[in-house]
Design a protein around this motif. Structure first.
Motif, short mmCIF file in Angstrom:
data_model
loop_
_atom_site.label_atom_id
_atom_site.label_comp_id
_atom_site.label_asym_id
_atom_site.label_seq_id
_atom_site.Cartn_x
_atom_site.Cartn_y
_atom_site.Cartn_z
N PRO A 158 68.18 52.12 50.58
CA PRO A 158 67.94 53.29 49.72
C PRO A 158 66.46 53.42 49.35
CG PRO A 158 69.86 52.06 48.96
CD PRO A 158 69.22 51.22 50.02
N ALA A 159 65.99 54.64 49.33
CA ALA A 159 64.57 54.89 49.06
C ALA A 159 64.30 54.94 47.57
CB ALA A 159 64.13 56.20 49.73
N THR A 160 64.74 53.90 46.85
CA THR A 160 64.55 53.86 45.40
C THR A 160 63.36 52.99 45.00
OG1 THR A 160 66.17 52.05 45.31
CG2 THR A 160 66.97 54.29 44.88
N ARG A 161 62.87 52.16 45.92
CA ARG A 161 61.70 51.34 45.63
C ARG A 161 60.43 52.12 45.96
NH1 ARG A 161 65.41 47.98 48.17
NH2 ARG A 161 66.03 46.12 47.01
N GLU A 162 59.39 51.88 45.17
CA GLU A 162 58.11 52.52 45.46
C GLU A 162 57.45 51.79 46.62
OE1 GLU A 162 53.75 53.49 43.48
OE2 GLU A 162 55.24 52.39 42.33
N ARG A 163 57.43 52.44 47.76
CA ARG A 163 56.89 51.79 48.94
C ARG A 163 55.37 51.92 48.98
NH1 ARG A 163 61.40 52.71 53.73
NH2 ARG A 163 63.22 52.53 52.36
N ALA A 164 54.75 50.98 49.68
CA ALA A 164 53.30 50.94 49.90
C ALA A 164 52.52 50.59 48.64
CB ALA A 164 52.78 52.24 50.50
N ARG A 165 53.19 50.31 47.54
CA ARG A 165 52.46 49.81 46.37
C ARG A 165 52.05 48.38 46.63
NH1 ARG A 165 54.05 49.95 39.90
NH2 ARG A 165 52.34 48.59 39.21
N PRO A 166 50.76 48.08 46.60
CA PRO A 166 50.32 46.72 46.96
C PRO A 166 50.87 45.67 45.99
CG PRO A 166 48.48 48.24 47.09
CD PRO A 166 49.61 48.98 46.42
N ASN A 167 51.47 44.63 46.55
CA ASN A 167 51.85 43.47 45.74
C ASN A 167 50.62 42.57 45.61
OD1 ASN A 167 52.33 43.18 48.59
ND2 ASN A 167 53.34 41.21 48.21
N MET A 168 49.60 43.15 44.97
CA MET A 168 48.30 42.52 44.85
C MET A 168 47.82 42.62 43.41
SD MET A 168 44.74 43.93 46.51
CE MET A 168 45.12 43.51 48.22
N VAL A 169 47.25 41.55 42.92
CA VAL A 169 46.52 41.60 41.65
C VAL A 169 45.08 41.18 41.93
CG1 VAL A 169 48.55 41.20 40.22
CG2 VAL A 169 47.21 39.26 40.99
N ILE A 170 44.18 41.68 41.13
CA ILE A 170 42.76 41.45 41.36
C ILE A 170 42.26 40.33 40.45
CG2 ILE A 170 40.47 42.51 41.36
CD1 ILE A 170 42.44 43.68 43.43
N LYS A 171 41.60 39.36 41.05
CA LYS A 171 41.02 38.28 40.26
C LYS A 171 39.72 38.78 39.63
CE LYS A 171 41.75 33.99 41.52
NZ LYS A 171 41.79 32.71 42.26
N VAL A 172 39.74 38.85 38.32
CA VAL A 172 38.60 39.33 37.54
C VAL A 172 37.93 38.11 36.91
CG1 VAL A 172 37.86 40.76 35.61
CG2 VAL A 172 39.75 41.52 37.07
N ALA A 173 36.68 37.88 37.27
CA ALA A 173 35.97 36.71 36.76
C ALA A 173 35.53 36.94 35.32
CB ALA A 173 34.75 36.42 37.64
N ALA A 174 36.00 36.09 34.42
CA ALA A 174 35.61 36.18 33.01
C ALA A 174 34.26 35.49 32.81
CB ALA A 174 36.67 35.54 32.12
N SER A 175 33.30 35.91 33.62
CA SER A 175 31.97 35.29 33.62
C SER A 175 30.95 36.15 32.89
CB SER A 175 31.50 35.07 35.06
OG SER A 175 31.59 36.26 35.81
#
Length: 714
Positions: free
Chosen positions: A358-375
């Motif tokens: 079923p086309a209920t999931r949002e496709r092509a949404r990256p399963n990615m999070v961005i590493k943000v340096a707390a520098s």
């Protein structure tokens, strides 16, 4: 046909492009779709297609249909009349891909990634898979070469599978050591497919990580870009990467370099890159890093979809160019570029992974999070901005309680902006680089002790002690090249060579510290990262504080309690850069915590669980435990520990506003002070150096690709 030919065909196998003309999914027939993917060489994708709960009720029938259709293909090869090299390759390739597909299905159904499926249906499907593999391997058992030696595609498939596992961290990883144990238990003079599955099952079920995930002790991720499918079977659900790890992935797997060269030739920007590689080097390095991560995104895609409604997971943490970490606008621009590239890849991949569902999931949404340096203070704007867009963050280069509390508040604010717009936030993380914090404190303490040694015995005598330590830990060359006493001390005491305050250090420092005192310092420093982790996790996620933060989020951001609960569930504390097994076992929690583990550390954790007297139940919810009071007393003598462990007046005011009471100190660093903190400077310098080296290597590979391409300038 010879066994060497079989080996060559299997090791050189490359899947066909899913974007090639004429290719399309078969959404109306799961079995036909799986077989088609297997025929194109996408055996893992074919197996992963069966990991979605909507297939419940039909799983055994679908698997049986897959087996029947693959069996037809094998029979056609076996009884056909074709001869010659092409026929040999077709025979091996067909059998290889049939074996690999069923093996991947069996491992998925044995592993934790199939926990959403019906157990009875999985057992029935596994029974069918095992029966088919046994029959198919028996069919080729009598095949011999001209010299009478047995030829086995099945044996080469198993060897190739184990060989890929042994690549991880050049053989020192838990995955590699597991592969060695499995291989040693197999008799390649007999049928191996079922024996391989039996050994793999035993390794999965007996592994301490699988036991912890299954029993709800904690959640886990990999701090490395290779070996993920095996770890997924154990319940691992995310992967963290950085410039160092991206470079290591290309070093461990030479095939990645060849893949990069093949892909850049087909890339829409190839001509521009070829004409001005140096000025576009950061863009090329970004693409090269992402290319190494595509398989990571694909491996965790089923986890991402199946955990979405639960508590998030299945994500890849991707770190951008560390040279612009202090620039908010440039960093956000690169975030958008990376997310766009990932979405383009996943749009195709999801069409095949989810065909017929079923086309209920949002496709092509990256399963990615961005590493943000707390520098730098820019991290606050970057994290708030991207979380407001629904792109999760993983705060890294983070060592202190003040950094982490500040950035969790920013992540919360960004997610609040997202949920008001109806955007479901991606799971995000707060990394505690506890091991690197401890390494910095150890180096600071050793520098202090060698300073005292110089004051007591004179520079010449103290320098002899430095050289003595350098000879013991292999840094003599670095010490000889360093200019000045302090620089030579630094050269001899960096973590890369001097990982603990050990007997060698005690011998060198005997005039200013006794062995017992140095051992007490080592014991205390080895707990510093855990102390920070327990403080920050406790402030936000301990049972007594959870309700207070729900109320705070509702009041501060004008959101509903349901939205606030989603935000709080999405934040996961992430202990990282661990140095010893205790760093894992001291910080376990069933909620809001995911460990990211380096592959050789995983092996140390696994082995620790096999030690006499080890009891896993002693470590349940260990994040809430206490450490010996004397360790904190000793650590408080170090100004850098106090800066890392205490908060600031402003943060204390916010925490009190949320209703969380406690004495958290006021000696922590403000964001403007983050860039100068020792752990930040050292880590960022390492990341920048690794990134620059990686960038140069990718430009070299690009130039080689340009030389072999006729399209440049056309």
């Amino acid at each position: 046909m010879t066994q060497d030919q079989v080996h060559k065909i299997i090791t050189e196998d490359r899947p066909e492009r899913l974007t090639d003309p004429g290719k399309r999914p078969i959404p109306e027939d799961h079995a036909a779709h799986v077989v088609q993917l297997a025929g194109w060489g996408h055996c893992a994708l074919a197996a992963d297609h069966l990991l979605f709960p909507e297939i419940t009720g039909a799983l055994p029938a679908v698997v049986a249909a897959v087996i029947r259709r693959l069996g037809f293909l094998l029979a056609a090869q076996r009884y056909g009349e074709a001869q010659g090299p092409d026929a040999i390759e077709a025979y091996v390739r067909t059998r290889q891909r049939a074996y690999e597909t069923l093996l991947e299905i069996a491992l998925n159904f044995t592993g934790m990634e199939s926990r959403w499926l019906d157990d009875g249906e999985k057992r029935e499907a596994l029974r069918c898979v095992r029966s088919a593999l046994a029959e198919w391997e028996a069919e080729e058992w009598e095949t011999q070469d001209a010299a009478g030696a047995r030829i086995s595609v099945a044996a080469e498939v198993v060897r190739h599978f184990l060989g890929r596992m042994k690549l991880v961290q050049k053989g020192t990883s838990m995955a590699a050591r597991t592969a060695v144990r499995i291989e040693q238990a197999l008799d390649f003079g007999r049928p191996v497919l079922l024996a391989f599955l039996d050994r793999a099952r035993d390794e999965i079920e007996g592994n301490v990580y699988a036991r912890m995930v299954r029993a709800g002790y904690c959640r886990f991720g990999n701090d490395y870009a290779l070996g993920l499918r095996w770890l997924r079977h154990l319940g691992f659900e995310q992967v963290s990467t950085n410039p160092v790890l991206a470079a290591l992935a290309y070093q461990d797997d030479p095939g990645l370099g060849r893949l990069f060269q093949a892909e850049v030739r087909a890339h829409r920007r190839f001509n521009e890159w070829a004409k001005a590689p140096e000025s576009l080097g950061d863009e090329i390095a970004l693409y090269a890093t992402l290319l190494a991560l595509w398989d990571n995104l694909h491996v965790f895609r089923p986890i991402f979809f199946n955990l979405a409604a639960e508590s998030g997971g299945g994500v890849v943490s991707f770190q951008l160019n560390p040279n612009i970490a202090h620039l908010a606008k440039e960093s956000v621009r690169d975030v958008l570029a990376a997310a766009g590239e990932a979405a383009t890849d996943l749009a195709v991949y999801d069409d095949y992974l989810l065909a017929g569902y079923p086309a209920t999931r949002e496709r092509a949404r990256p399963n990615m999070v961005i590493k943000v340096a707390a520098s730098s203070p820019a991290a606050r704007e970057i994290a708030r901005t991207i979380n407001g867009l629904g792109i999760g963050s993983n705060i890294t280069v983070s060592f202190t309680a003040a950094q982490q509390v500040t950035m969790i508040l920013e992540e919360m604010a960004g997610m609040a902006a997202a949920v008001k717009k109806g955007i479901i936030p991606t799971q995000l993380y707060m990394t505690n680089m506890g091991g690197r914090f401890e390494s910095h404190l150890r180096e600071v303490k050793l520098e202090e002790l060698f300073g005292r040694l110089k004051a007591k015995v004179g520079e010449a005598a103290a320098l002899e002690r430095v050289r003595q330590l350098a000879a013991a830990n292999g840094t003599s060359g670095l010490v000889d090249r360093a200019l000045g006493y302090e620089a030579k001390v630094i050269a001899a005491t960096r973590y890369a060579a001097q990982r603990t305050i050990d007997a060698n250090a005690a011998t060198a420092l005997g005039e200013v510290a006794c062995e017992d005192d140095l051992a007490a310092w080592e014991d205390a420093i080895g707990r510093a990262g855990t102390l920070v982790a327990r403080r920050v996790w406790g402030i936000f996620f301990s049972p007594g504080h959870r309700e207070k933060w729900l109320d705070y989020l509702c009041r501060t951001h004008a959101i509903s309690r349901e939205q606030a609960g989603l935000i709080l569930r999405r934040i996961h504390y992430l202990p990282a850069s661990k140095r010893k097994p205790e760093d894992t076992y001291w910080t376990l929690a069933g909620s809001n915590l995911v460990h990211t583990e380096f592959p050789n550390h995983q092996e140390n954790v696994r082995r620790a669980a096999e030690a006499e007297g080890f009891r896993l139940e002693d470590h349940r919810e260990s994040i809430a435990g206490d450490l010996p009071a004397h360790a904190l007393v000793r650590l408080n003598e170090l100004p850098d520990f106090r800066a890392g462990y205490e908060l600031t007046p402003g943060l204390n005011a916010i925490i009190l506003q949320a209703g969380v009471e406690g004495d958290f100190g006021n000696g922590g660093h403000e964001p403007e002070q983050w860039p100068e903190f020792g752990s930040v400077r050292k880590t960022l310098a390492e990341f920048k150096g690794a990134y620059d080296t990686f960038r140069g290597e990718m430009l070299r590979l690009l130039r080689e690709a340009v030389q072999g391409s006729p399209s440049v300038g056309s």
